[in-house]
Design an enzyme around this catalytic site. Structure first.
Site, PDB file in Angstrom:
ATOM      1  N   ASP A  39       1.376   8.142  -2.016  1.00 16.89           N
ATOM      2  CA  ASP A  39       2.116   7.886  -3.254  1.00 16.89           C
ATOM      3  C   ASP A  39       1.174   8.018  -4.454  1.00 16.89           C
ATOM      4  O   ASP A  39       1.593   7.910  -5.605  1.00 16.89           O
ATOM      5  CB  ASP A  39       2.869   6.548  -3.220  1.00 16.89           C
ATOM      6  CG  ASP A  39       1.953   5.348  -3.070  1.00 16.89           C
ATOM      7  OD1 ASP A  39       0.738   5.539  -2.864  1.00 16.89           O
ATOM      8  OD2 ASP A  39       2.465   4.209  -3.153  1.00 16.89           O
ATOM      9  N   SER A  40      -0.111   8.325  -4.184  1.00 14.30           N
ATOM     10  CA  SER A  40      -1.038   8.728  -5.253  1.00 14.30           C
ATOM     11  C   SER A  40      -0.508   9.978  -5.950  1.00 14.30           C
ATOM     12  O   SER A  40      -1.009  10.353  -6.999  1.00 14.30           O
ATOM     13  CB  SER A  40      -2.431   9.000  -4.683  1.00 14.30           C
ATOM     14  OG  SER A  40      -2.353   9.930  -3.617  1.00 14.30           O
ATOM     15  N   ASP A  72       3.606   8.238   2.765  1.00 20.82           N
ATOM     16  CA  ASP A  72       3.580   6.882   2.211  1.00 20.82           C
ATOM     17  C   ASP A  72       4.989   6.375   1.944  1.00 20.82           C
ATOM     18  O   ASP A  72       5.831   7.115   1.424  1.00 20.82           O
ATOM     19  CB  ASP A  72       2.823   6.884   0.872  1.00 20.82           C
ATOM     20  CG  ASP A  72       1.421   6.337   1.011  1.00 20.82           C
ATOM     21  OD1 ASP A  72       1.104   5.725   2.054  1.00 20.82           O
ATOM     22  OD2 ASP A  72       0.629   6.524   0.065  1.00 20.82           O
ATOM     23  N   GLU A  98      -8.964   0.471   1.984  1.00 22.53           N
ATOM     24  CA  GLU A  98      -9.362   1.025   0.679  1.00 22.53           C
ATOM     25  C   GLU A  98     -10.191   0.001  -0.091  1.00 22.53           C
ATOM     26  O   GLU A  98      -9.786  -1.177  -0.210  1.00 22.53           O
ATOM     27  CB  GLU A  98      -8.093   1.403  -0.108  1.00 22.53           C
ATOM     28  CG  GLU A  98      -8.393   1.966  -1.491  1.00 22.53           C
ATOM     29  CD  GLU A  98      -7.194   2.647  -2.155  1.00 22.53           C
ATOM     30  OE1 GLU A  98      -6.140   2.806  -1.512  1.00 22.53           O
ATOM     31  OE2 GLU A  98      -7.328   3.004  -3.334  1.00 22.53           O
ATOM     32  N   GLU A 111       1.802  -0.516   2.717  1.00 23.62           N
ATOM     33  CA  GLU A 111       0.706  -1.374   2.254  1.00 23.62           C
ATOM     34  C   GLU A 111       0.970  -2.832   2.619  1.00 23.62           C
ATOM     35  O   GLU A 111       2.101  -3.322   2.460  1.00 23.62           O
ATOM     36  CB  GLU A 111       0.560  -1.249   0.728  1.00 23.62           C
ATOM     37  CG  GLU A 111       0.178   0.158   0.297  1.00 23.62           C
ATOM     38  CD  GLU A 111      -0.011   0.297  -1.211  1.00 23.62           C
ATOM     39  OE1 GLU A 111       0.078  -0.721  -1.938  1.00 23.62           O
ATOM     40  OE2 GLU A 111      -0.252   1.436  -1.655  1.00 23.62           O
ATOM     41  N   LYS A 122       3.188   5.339   6.263  1.00 23.61           N
ATOM     42  CA  LYS A 122       2.150   4.366   5.891  1.00 23.61           C
ATOM     43  C   LYS A 122       2.746   3.374   4.902  1.00 23.61           C
ATOM     44  O   LYS A 122       3.490   3.769   4.001  1.00 23.61           O
ATOM     45  CB  LYS A 122       0.940   5.073   5.272  1.00 23.61           C
ATOM     46  CG  LYS A 122      -0.136   4.100   4.791  1.00 23.61           C
ATOM     47  CD  LYS A 122      -1.472   4.770   4.521  1.00 23.61           C
ATOM     48  CE  LYS A 122      -1.611   5.432   3.182  1.00 23.61           C
ATOM     49  NZ  LYS A 122      -1.377   4.549   2.020  1.00 23.61           N
TER      50      LYS A 122
END
Ligand code: KIV
Length: 276
Positions: free
Chosen positions: A45-46, A84, A183, A116, A114
């Site tokens: 999602d970057s 993501d 991260e 978080e 993925k």
């Protein structure tokens, strides 16, 4: 080259072979990375930052993620494609998490999703895994929590935070995660986590003790200059090469050297003459 799967990345950890992962957002880049033998492509999602120009990842939607994931999936023959789950696509409920993970697989053709978080998202991880969808967890600096963190900061530095990160790693593994991205985590802590879980760990700003590494490709190619974190190595200065090519293109148009004879199509002069 062999197709990368959840099984092959697990084998890589067990054999001590490092895993390579890069972020990827489109077909052409996926083909280049795939041909270079990169094990895993992360449609991060970057993309909110490096593709869409937002200052964080909060506004990225499911539609954005599906749009880019399916393009990457078309270009990835052997690499394992991870998508993501964007902000609020899984935090809201276990039901939302399964539905949205399913969309990333079904419409986006991802092979793993993925998300978080640690203990707080274990019910979601378990439910997604029960639906036969492999999950990669993401611990440490989790950019979707930027407003809760109050900025981009290294995580897990004091004793309580380090203990929580280790516990979160064990919990996401127990919930069924197939991998963990860490991260901005101190290198010694990331190494300890790596030794204490059976699933592969993939670090970004987490030192060489992880089972693999991931970078945002615009960072490692020198194509994004808004912000460069300490953990980035610039493997090439592609941004400068591109800018120079753009300048040369502009000059060639201005001086008439482009397009040249070899770039044009022709019809018979007699046809042209009939037109005036
Ligand atoms: O969105 C992303 O690109 C990521 C990586 C930085 C791990 O989550």
């Amino acid at each position: 080259m062999m197709k990368n799967t959840v099984t092959t990345i697990q084998q890589q950890k067990e054999n001590g072979e490092k895993i390579s992962m890069l972020t990827c957002y489109d077909y052409s880049m996926a083909k280049l990375m795939d041909e270079a033998g990169i094990n895993m492509l992360l449609v991060g999602d970057s993309l909110g930052n490096v593709v869409l120009g937002y200052e964080d990842t909060i506004s990225v939607t499911m539609e954005d993620m599906i749009h880019h994931t399916v393009a990457v999936a078309r270009g990835a023959k052997n690499a394992l494609v991870v998508a993501d789950m964007p902000f609020m696509s899984y935090q809201t409920s276990v039901y939302d998490a399964v539905v949205n993970a399913g969309r990333l697989m079904k419409e986006g053709r991802a092979q793993m999703v993925k998300l978080e978080g640690g203990a707080s998202v274990c019910p979601q991880i378990k439910a997604i895994v029960d639906a036969s969808i492999p999950v990669c967890a993401h611990l440490g600096l989790t950019p979707q929590s930027i407003n809760a963190f109050g900025g981009f900061k290294v995580q897990g530095r004091d004793e309580a935070a380090a203990k929580k990160l280790l516990e979160d790693a064990k919990m996401v593994e127990a919930a069924g995660a197939s991998a963990i991205v860490m991260e901005c985590v101190p290198a010694q802590l990331a190494q300890l986590v790596t030794k204490n879980v059976h699933i592969p760990t993939i670090g970004i700003g987490a030192g060489a003790g992880c089972d693999g590494q991931v970078l945002v490709y615009q960072d490692m190619l020198g194509m994004f200059s808004d912000f460069t974190p300490k953990f980035v190595r610039r493997f090439a200065n592609v941004g400068e090469v591109m800018k120079e090519a753009f300048r040369e293109y502009k000059t060639a148009i201005a001086n008439g050297s482009f397009p040249a004879e070899e770039h044009i199509y022709k019809i018979d002069e007699s046809i042209i003459k009939k037109l005036y």
